[in-house]
Design an enzyme around this catalytic site. Structure first.
Site, PDB file in Angstrom:
ATOM      1  CE1 TYR A   1      -9.699 -49.214   6.006  1.00 32.52           C
ATOM      2  CE2 TYR A   1      -7.639 -48.401   5.245  1.00 32.52           C
ATOM      3  CZ  TYR A   1      -8.838 -49.070   5.009  1.00 32.52           C
ATOM      4  OH  TYR A   1      -9.202 -49.624   3.706  1.00 32.52           O
TER       5      TYR A   1
ATOM      6  CB  CYS B   1     -12.483 -37.410  -0.713  1.00 29.63           C
ATOM      7  SG  CYS B   1     -12.789 -35.780   0.149  1.00 29.63           S
ATOM      8  CG  HIS B   2      -7.798 -39.930   0.529  1.00 27.40           C
ATOM      9  ND1 HIS B   2      -7.628 -40.233   1.771  1.00 27.40           N
ATOM     10  CD2 HIS B   2      -8.433 -41.250  -0.103  1.00 27.40           C
ATOM     11  CE1 HIS B   2      -8.075 -41.299   2.103  1.00 27.40           C
ATOM     12  NE2 HIS B   2      -8.734 -41.856   1.283  1.00 27.40           N
TER      13      HIS B   2
ATOM     14  NE  ARG C   1      -4.753 -53.403   1.781  1.00 23.86           N
ATOM     15  CZ  ARG C   1      -5.233 -52.139   1.291  1.00 23.86           C
ATOM     16  NH1 ARG C   1      -4.611 -51.243   0.743  1.00 23.86           N
ATOM     17  NH2 ARG C   1      -6.509 -51.885   1.587  1.00 23.86           N
TER      18      ARG C   1
ATOM     19  CB  SER D   1      -0.979 -44.296   3.802  1.00 25.70           C
ATOM     20  OG  SER D   1      -1.097 -45.095   2.525  1.00 25.70           O
TER      21      SER D   1
ATOM     22  CG  ASP E   1     -11.741 -44.155  -0.674  1.00 29.48           C
ATOM     23  OD1 ASP E   1     -10.849 -43.805   0.091  1.00 29.48           O
ATOM     24  OD2 ASP E   1     -11.512 -45.484  -1.106  1.00 29.48           O
TER      25      ASP E   1
ATOM     26  CG  ASN F   1      -3.411 -48.774  -2.768  1.00 26.41           C
ATOM     27  OD1 ASN F   1      -2.508 -48.983  -3.291  1.00 26.41           O
ATOM     28  ND2 ASN F   1      -3.548 -48.348  -1.385  1.00 26.41           N
TER      29      ASN F   1
HETATM   30  C1  0GY Z   1      -8.745 -45.483   1.971  1.00 20.59           C
HETATM   31  C2  0GY Z   1      -8.404 -46.693   1.750  1.00 20.59           C
HETATM   32  C3  0GY Z   1      -6.875 -47.038   1.515  1.00 20.59           C
HETATM   33  C4  0GY Z   1      -6.137 -46.149   1.514  1.00 20.59           C
HETATM   34  C5  0GY Z   1      -5.538 -45.212   2.360  1.00 20.59           C
HETATM   35  O1  0GY Z   1      -4.330 -43.529   3.319  1.00 20.59           O
HETATM   36  C6  0GY Z   1      -4.518 -44.572   2.361  1.00 20.59           C
HETATM   37  O2  0GY Z   1      -3.651 -44.774   1.495  1.00 20.59           O
HETATM   38  O3  0GY Z   1      -6.639 -44.676   3.188  1.00 20.59           O
HETATM   39  C7  0GY Z   1      -6.796 -48.529   1.329  1.00 20.59           C
HETATM   40  O4  0GY Z   1      -5.724 -48.727   0.562  1.00 20.59           O
HETATM   41  O5  0GY Z   1      -7.380 -49.598   1.701  1.00 20.59           O
HETATM   42  O6  0GY Z   1      -9.618 -45.218   2.820  1.00 20.59           O
HETATM   43  O7  0GY Z   1      -8.323 -44.454   1.378  1.00 20.59           O
END
Ligand code: 0GY
Length: 294
Positions: free
Chosen positions: A157, A32-33, A130, A77, A249, A254
């Site tokens: 990733y 998770c973020h 992306r 990211s 997640d 996105n």
């Molecule tokens: C995920 C997938 C995505 C994004 C990121 O770090 C991120 O921005 O991981 C994605 O857009 O596929 O695992 O969160």
């Protein structure tokens, strides 16, 4: 799509359903973020998306609602290599969160030590064009060598179309590897399809490659109950039960045109890991080994 006055998008539903599946005690949401809060932790100038705030309070509220005990917060990211938002969330968790950082390859050993003290247990290498401008394999390998002394792992990733070109790089990594979202196979090909077969060959190449059996919402465009995802992933969990992790997640970067329902995602767990023994490994034993070994 929900956009605020600053043009910032929301990619998560404000009202996830309550899962029917009851998580085992001590379950870890291992992917998770957090986003921001932006006023305190601005996004990177290189960020490829601009999200609304999704801070620790909201994450821990979701954790409690779904029935998780712990979180592994993966640096997103949009925050680049500034890990302060992730560290802030970990610091507020009363020891119930740990994290994965994204670092500048020029990071010093002292800075790595500070991340460790803040609850970081791995670094993430993101190869999605992306999401990031560059992914320097040689410099990532230097980082991988330097985190070995800390007992960390790397999270990688990438998408299925570059798996072949990733193989020499992955083989050279001297620490355990966790692959996000199984390297994003086309689950519609089924469990024996080309993407899953190639991914299994990778898992068979070393016994310290783990994977997150995550992101039904990204991998299965048909939506809940994510039948193609379940059909493709269930045999993988059965065959590699000690090397799989699961996470929501949230806040689903996105995914703003879908707004995945976290309750429905939790309900896929009982489908991909159909026995209490598999569920315990996936949700408790495996993530505890990787993130709370101490
Ligand atoms: C995920 C997938 C995505 C994004 C990121 O770090 C991120 O921005 O991981 C994605 O857009 O596929 O695992 O969160």
């Amino acid at each position: 799509m929900s956009t605020d006055a600053q043009g910032r998008v929301r990619s998560w539903t404000l009202e996830p359903s309550k899962p029917r599946f009851t998580l085992p005690p001590g379950a870890v949401d291992a992917h998770c973020h957090v986003f921001g809060p932006m006023a305190q932790f601005p996004f990177s100038p290189k960020a490829k998306y601009l999200p609304q705030d999704a801070g620790p309070e909201a994450l821990f509220g979701l954790r409690d609602r779904l029935g998780f005990a712990r979180n592994v917060i993966v640096q997103a990211s949009c925050h680049g290599t500034d890990n302060r938002a992730t560290l802030h969330a970990i610091a507020l968790s009363n020891g119930m969160a740990r994290g994965v950082a994204v670092v500048d390859p020029a990071i010093t050993d002292a800075e790595l030590d500070t991340l460790h003290a803040g609850g970081i247990r791995g670094v993430r290498f993101n190869f999605l064009k992306r999401l990031v401008d560059d992914a320097p394999k040689d410099r990532f390998l230097e980082v991988a060598r330097r985190i070995e002394r800390l007992g960390w792992h790397v999270v990688v990733y990438f998408e299925a179309d570059i798996l072949d070109e990733m193989l020499p790089f992955l083989a050279a990594i001297p620490v355990p590897i966790v692959i996000d979202h199984m390297g994003r196979p086309d689950v519609r090909q089924g469990p024996a399809g080309a993407d899953m077969a190639a991914f299994r060959r990778l898992l068979d190449s070393r016994d310290d490659i783990w994977t997150k059996v995550t992101c039904a919402d990204r991998l299965d465009p048909a939506g809940p109950p994510y039948a193609d995802f379940v059909r493709a992933v269930r045999p993988l969990v059965a065959d590699y039960p000690d090397r799989v992790l699961w996470g929501t997640d949230w806040p689903h970067p996105n995914m703003e045109s879908v707004l995945p329902d976290d309750g429905a995602l939790v309900d896929t767990i009982a489908q991909i890991a159909p026995t209490p023994a598999l569920q315990r490994k996936l949700l408790v034993d495996n993530p505890m080994r990787l993130y709370w070994a101490d």
